[in-house]
Scaffold this motif. Structure first.
Motif, PDB file in Angstrom:
ATOM      1  N   GLY A 167       0.817  -1.212   0.000  1.00  0.00           N
ATOM      2  CA  GLY A 167       0.000   0.000   0.000  1.00  0.00           C
ATOM      3  C   GLY A 167       0.853   1.264   0.000  1.00  0.00           C
ATOM      4  O   GLY A 167       0.356   2.353  -0.242  1.00  0.00           O
ATOM      5  N   GLU A 168       2.149   1.106   0.261  1.00  0.00           N
ATOM      6  CA  GLU A 168       3.079   2.237   0.213  1.00  0.00           C
ATOM      7  C   GLU A 168       3.553   2.444  -1.221  1.00  0.00           C
ATOM      8  O   GLU A 168       3.476   1.539  -2.048  1.00  0.00           O
ATOM      9  N   LYS A 169       4.055   3.645  -1.501  1.00  0.00           N
ATOM     10  CA  LYS A 169       4.575   3.955  -2.833  1.00  0.00           C
ATOM     11  C   LYS A 169       6.011   4.457  -2.726  1.00  0.00           C
ATOM     12  O   LYS A 169       6.397   5.046  -1.722  1.00  0.00           O
ATOM     13  N   LYS A 175       5.180   4.418  -7.617  1.00  0.00           N
ATOM     14  CA  LYS A 175       4.924   3.000  -7.890  1.00  0.00           C
ATOM     15  C   LYS A 175       4.630   2.274  -6.580  1.00  0.00           C
ATOM     16  O   LYS A 175       5.279   2.529  -5.566  1.00  0.00           O
ATOM     17  N   LEU A 176       3.655   1.371  -6.612  1.00  0.00           N
ATOM     18  CA  LEU A 176       3.328   0.574  -5.436  1.00  0.00           C
ATOM     19  C   LEU A 176       4.483  -0.352  -5.065  1.00  0.00           C
ATOM     20  O   LEU A 176       5.143  -0.924  -5.946  1.00  0.00           O
ATOM     21  N   ILE A 177       4.711  -0.530  -3.768  1.00  0.00           N
ATOM     22  CA  ILE A 177       5.774  -1.399  -3.273  1.00  0.00           C
ATOM     23  C   ILE A 177       5.196  -2.778  -2.983  1.00  0.00           C
ATOM     24  O   ILE A 177       4.103  -2.908  -2.428  1.00  0.00           O
ATOM     25  N   SER A 218       4.437  -1.106 -11.648  1.00  0.00           N
ATOM     26  CA  SER A 218       4.203   0.094 -12.456  1.00  0.00           C
ATOM     27  C   SER A 218       2.807   0.642 -12.197  1.00  0.00           C
ATOM     28  O   SER A 218       1.903  -0.075 -11.763  1.00  0.00           O
ATOM     29  N   LYS A 219       2.620   1.924 -12.476  1.00  0.00           N
ATOM     30  CA  LYS A 219       1.323   2.573 -12.244  1.00  0.00           C
ATOM     31  C   LYS A 219       0.196   1.912 -13.025  1.00  0.00           C
ATOM     32  O   LYS A 219      -0.933   1.858 -12.560  1.00  0.00           O
ATOM     33  N   ASP A 220       0.493   1.374 -14.225  1.00  0.00           N
ATOM     34  CA  ASP A 220      -0.547   0.720 -15.021  1.00  0.00           C
ATOM     35  C   ASP A 220      -0.714  -0.764 -14.664  1.00  0.00           C
ATOM     36  O   ASP A 220      -1.590  -1.438 -15.191  1.00  0.00           O
TER      37      ASP A 220
END
Length: 101
Positions: A46-48, A53-55, A80-82
């Motif tokens: 849930g962190e970025k 980008k999500l971890i 990645s964001k997508d």
């Protein structure tokens, strides 16, 4: 993102299943002329990172059928964001980048 599906790196193929923030996979391929197989589990934290980008954090363990059987490693990466690629900086250069097929 929905990570369920088939993913590829330079030297392997991974079948990924996601349920909520939990991710599991089975990977197989060839590295340095040796066959490998491993099972992995991870959690999308849930962190970025600083790029948004999500971890994702988890571990993998090579199976009994792997040339490196018994090998295991904690890993940390980003999605990645997508949701169509993952990067694992702690893996070897052929497995660092996965693309969803």
């Amino acid at each position: 993102p929905d990570l369920t599906g088939t993913w590829e790196s330079q030297k392997g193929v991974y079948e990924v299943e996601q349920t909520g923030n939990e991710v599991k996979w089975f990977g197989e391929g060839v590295y340095e002329g040796r066959d490998w197989e491993h099972n992995g589990t991870a959690v999308i934290t849930g962190e970025k990172d600083k790029y948004g980008k999500l971890i994702i954090e988890g571990n993998f363990k090579d199976t009994e059928n792997s040339s490196w059987k018994g090998n295991s490693r904690d890993i940390k990466g980003t999605i990645s964001k997508d949701g169509n690629s993952m990067d694992w900086p702690t893996l070897n250069k052929y497995e660092k980048h996965w693309d969803k097929q």
